[in-house]
Every structure is written in C-alpha cells, then in structure tokens.
Design an enzyme around this catalytic site. Sequence first.
Site, short mmCIF file in Angstrom:
data_model
loop_
_atom_site.label_atom_id
_atom_site.label_comp_id
_atom_site.label_asym_id
_atom_site.label_seq_id
_atom_site.Cartn_x
_atom_site.Cartn_y
_atom_site.Cartn_z
N GLU A 86 0.90 -1.15 0.00
CA GLU A 86 0.00 0.00 0.00
C GLU A 86 0.93 1.20 0.00
OE1 GLU A 86 -3.22 0.24 -0.27
OE2 GLU A 86 -3.61 -1.90 -0.25
N THR A 136 11.44 3.29 0.49
CA THR A 136 11.22 4.72 0.27
C THR A 136 12.12 5.59 1.13
OG1 THR A 136 9.55 6.43 0.61
CG2 THR A 136 9.31 4.48 1.94
N GLU A 138 10.98 7.97 2.72
CA GLU A 138 10.15 8.47 3.83
C GLU A 138 10.48 7.82 5.16
OE1 GLU A 138 6.04 9.09 3.07
OE2 GLU A 138 6.37 9.66 1.00
N ASN A 193 8.80 9.17 -7.24
CA ASN A 193 8.84 8.85 -8.66
C ASN A 193 7.69 9.54 -9.39
OD1 ASN A 193 10.08 5.51 -9.17
ND2 ASN A 193 10.60 6.86 -7.51
N PRO A 218 -5.84 20.98 -5.73
CA PRO A 218 -5.75 21.11 -4.26
C PRO A 218 -4.31 21.01 -3.74
CG PRO A 218 -6.50 18.92 -4.87
CD PRO A 218 -6.26 19.64 -6.15
N VAL A 219 -3.75 22.14 -3.34
CA VAL A 219 -2.37 22.16 -2.82
C VAL A 219 -2.45 22.17 -1.30
CG1 VAL A 219 -0.26 23.52 -2.70
CG2 VAL A 219 -1.52 23.35 -4.87
N ASN A 262 6.16 21.76 -3.76
CA ASN A 262 4.95 21.27 -4.45
C ASN A 262 4.34 22.34 -5.36
OD1 ASN A 262 5.20 18.85 -3.12
ND2 ASN A 262 3.83 19.43 -1.44
N ASP A 297 -3.92 21.20 5.35
CA ASP A 297 -2.70 20.40 5.20
C ASP A 297 -2.95 18.92 5.50
OD1 ASP A 297 -0.09 20.05 4.58
OD2 ASP A 297 0.73 21.28 6.18
N ARG A 298 -2.06 18.08 4.94
CA ARG A 298 -2.02 16.65 5.31
C ARG A 298 -1.62 16.56 6.78
NH1 ARG A 298 2.02 13.07 1.73
NH2 ARG A 298 0.20 12.72 0.43
#
Length: 365
Positions: A86, A136, A138, A193, A218-219, A262, A297-298
């Site tokens: 996932e 990753t 992350e 990627n 949507p930023v 971004n 925001d996330r």
Amino acid sequence: MKTYLVTGGAGFIGSNFIHYMLGKYGDSIEIINVDKLTYAGNLENLKDVENLPNYHFVKADICDKDAIRAVFHDYDVDRVIHFAAESHVDRSIREPELFVKTNVLGTANMLNCAKEAWELPDGSFREGKKFCHVSTDEVYGSLPEDPDAYFYETTPYQPHSPYSASKASSDMLVKAYHDTYGFPMNITNCSNNYGPYQFPEKLIPLMINNALAGRKLPVYGDGRNVRDWLYVEDHCKAIDLVSEKGISGETYNVGGHNEKQNIEIVKTIIEVLREELSDDDPRKANVSEDLIEYVEDRKGHDRRYAIAPDKIHKELGWLPETMFREGIRMTIKWYFDHMDWMEHITSGNYQQYYEKMYGDRKVIG
Ligand code: NAD
Ligand code: DAU
C-alpha cells in the site's frame, strides 16, 4: 535464464520495471508478476507484454502463504523484486491497519517463502539468489529546510506517517533476515517517482487529470513542502543495477538531486500543459493558475525529503538520466496519449475516493 518474481508488478513502478526489464533483456529473462490487483493494480498497464511466453501473471496476495509458496514451487526464482505495498500516505492516515498488514506482514511472508525455497540444509543459501526490497526515503523522516541536509544510508529511521512506519518496519525485517540467517538481500530507498502509469491519487497525475478537466488543483498547506523527484525509468535502472551488482546486505539510496516545492511542480504542470495543448483544444482555456486552491494540510505532513545518492553513484555507477523538465513533458504527453487509460481508472470507485479525501477538506486560500 534468470527468473524474476516481481511483486506488485501491475502497479505504477512495478509495471514500468517489467517493461524496462523485458525491453532490456528480451527473452533471456523470465518474469512472474504476483499482484493482488488492489485499486492500484491494473493489468491494462501490461497489455503489450501479457502474451509473451517469458511473462506470467499470478493473481495472489503477498500475505497468502500457500499462494506464495506455490509460486516458489512452480518456478526456480533467482530474484525477488518486492514492490507490492500500500503506497499512498493519505490513505494510510485513514486506514493504517491495512498498511501494517500488507507492508509488514506481507513482506514477512515473502521473506519466509523465499528463505524456505533458497536455504540449503547447512543454513547457507543457494548461489545467485537475492531478495531486492523496494523502499522509500520516507523512512528517514523529515528534513529541515537547510539545503545542506540530506538523507544518507546511515541516517537513523524516523518515520512519521503510518505508511512510512510500515515501510520502515518492512525494511527492518529484511535487514533482520540478513543479520540472523545470512539471507541474501538488498534494500533501495528511493525518492518520489513520476512518469507513465501513475495512479491519479499522487500529486503529479492528480494535477494533470484535474487541470485537463478544469477542476481545482488542491495544494496542501502552504505548498512549500519539498520532494525530490525522479523519473520512474531511472528508478527501474537503479533497481536492475542493485539486483545485478549490489553487495548482499547493503542498502542504496536512490534520488535525483531534484528538489522542488509542491507549488513549483503544480505551476510547471500548468505551464507544460499549456505548451502542449493546441490552441483549438477546448481544454486549454481551463488550464491556468486560477485553478490552484490551497487546502487544509495533510496530517503530520513531512516538510522536506532529499536523498544523497552518493553511494549508488560511487559504488555502482548509477546516475539519473532524465532531467525534470524533459521527464514532466514526457509524462504529460504519455497522459495525453492514454486518456482512455485515465478514464478507465477514474470512472469507477475513484469518484468516491476523491469525494472522501477532498470533499471535506477546508479551503484555506
Ligand atoms: P502502487 O500503489 O502504484 O502499486 C502497488 C502494487 O502492489 C499494485 O499493483 C497493487 O495491486 C499491489 N498490491 C498491493 N497490495 C498487495 C498485496 N497484498 N498482494 C499483492 N499485491 C499487492 O505503488 P508504487 O508507487 O508503484 O510503489 C511500488 C513500491 O515502491 C512500494 O513498495 C513503494 O513503497 C515503493 N516506492 C514508491 C515510490 C513512489 O514515488 N511511488 C518511491 C519510493 C518507493
Ligand atoms: O518519497 C517517496 C514516496 O513518495 C513514496 O514512498 C510514496 O509511495 C509516494 O506516494 C510518495 O509519497 P508522497 O506523499 O510524497 O507523494 P504524494 O504524491 O502523495 O504527495 C507529494 C506531495 O504533494 C506531498 O507533499 C503532498 C502534496 N500533495 C499531494 C496531493 C495528492 C498536495 O499538495 N496535494 C495533493 O492533492
């Protein structure tokens, strides 16, 4: 003939990898693609190779012990290239347990089945076998805005999202198999990627798709979070190189020294879309910066990722080959030429996904 068991080969990077490998090695390799076909897996990505005699598809869940054992029984696998996961951070914030199941338990099952197939009675492993775990950047957490700070292979893991925590756990398991059993493995930790076949839940294809439909872009937050973008084929080349020449037990960071905020990415997409759309294309009028909308925001949003790819460059000679501007143009052209692909995957459950993820997000500017 080398036999590759590719997990998650119907997804974005996995399908690019299968195309790359069959293009490079032709019928001197055999590929078995094991994929559960979740929402992210799409056999349309592999239409042009599906009838090749050296390509085989097995629909299976990497958590299913019997099914994965059967694949190792049916084929003498030399390499596992483990992509299946996932992969979307936003989904992991809503549904963390699924990420633990697939990314952690699924990887444990893959490791067990490979070990069972490759281990000799004296505890050593059959010659020429290796497990390549695709991970990753992350896992390393978030960097400050300081331009000299990078992620190295030695950077301690500090994952923040359920997605990155699950990938970090899977990396740890792969390392533990090496340290405990001498299991032959490599890990690659790659940056963001982009390219053909990417599902439009991720930043770049989502923005291309929305802009062409005249839908808001949507930023998240202030739009200044930084990601380090790499054209997907460069990642595939790195994985092939590590699979061939990587020293067992080693980790290699993969990234293009291509950091962008971004908001820069979104503006570049708008610019290139406008350049590529002909003046008489009715969609052109829609595509402008007026579509940009800053939204809530996330949660736990990592500020900056930046990979130092020094080790893979010095030890294996890998360098990224595709410049961002060229890569984003190729990507946009690919989406233009494959609008039917986009329509097929956005016509079903995607609408519900979009509503769930973006419908209740506050607009902040
Ligand atoms: P993706 O979501 O596009 O594809 C994942 C694939 O795995 C899909 O085909 C899906 O059907 C399959 N899959 C999911 N659960 C499965 C299960 N239980 N059993 C079998 N198959 C299953 O992902 P992606 O972007 O192609 O990423 C592939 C791998 O690369 C992941 O491990 C991800 O963590 C890693 N990665 C991705 C990026 C990126 O920018 N996309 C960067 C670095 C590393
Ligand atoms: O760094 C590698 C990782 O890159 C991979 O391991 C993950 O599998 C992959 O999904 C990707 O994770 P990100 O969270 O960085 O990618 P995403 O495309 O979801 O988001 C990129 C950035 O854009 C991030 O800062 C969030 C932001 N964003 C994303 C979306 C989807 C927006 O501002 N708006 C959006 O609608």
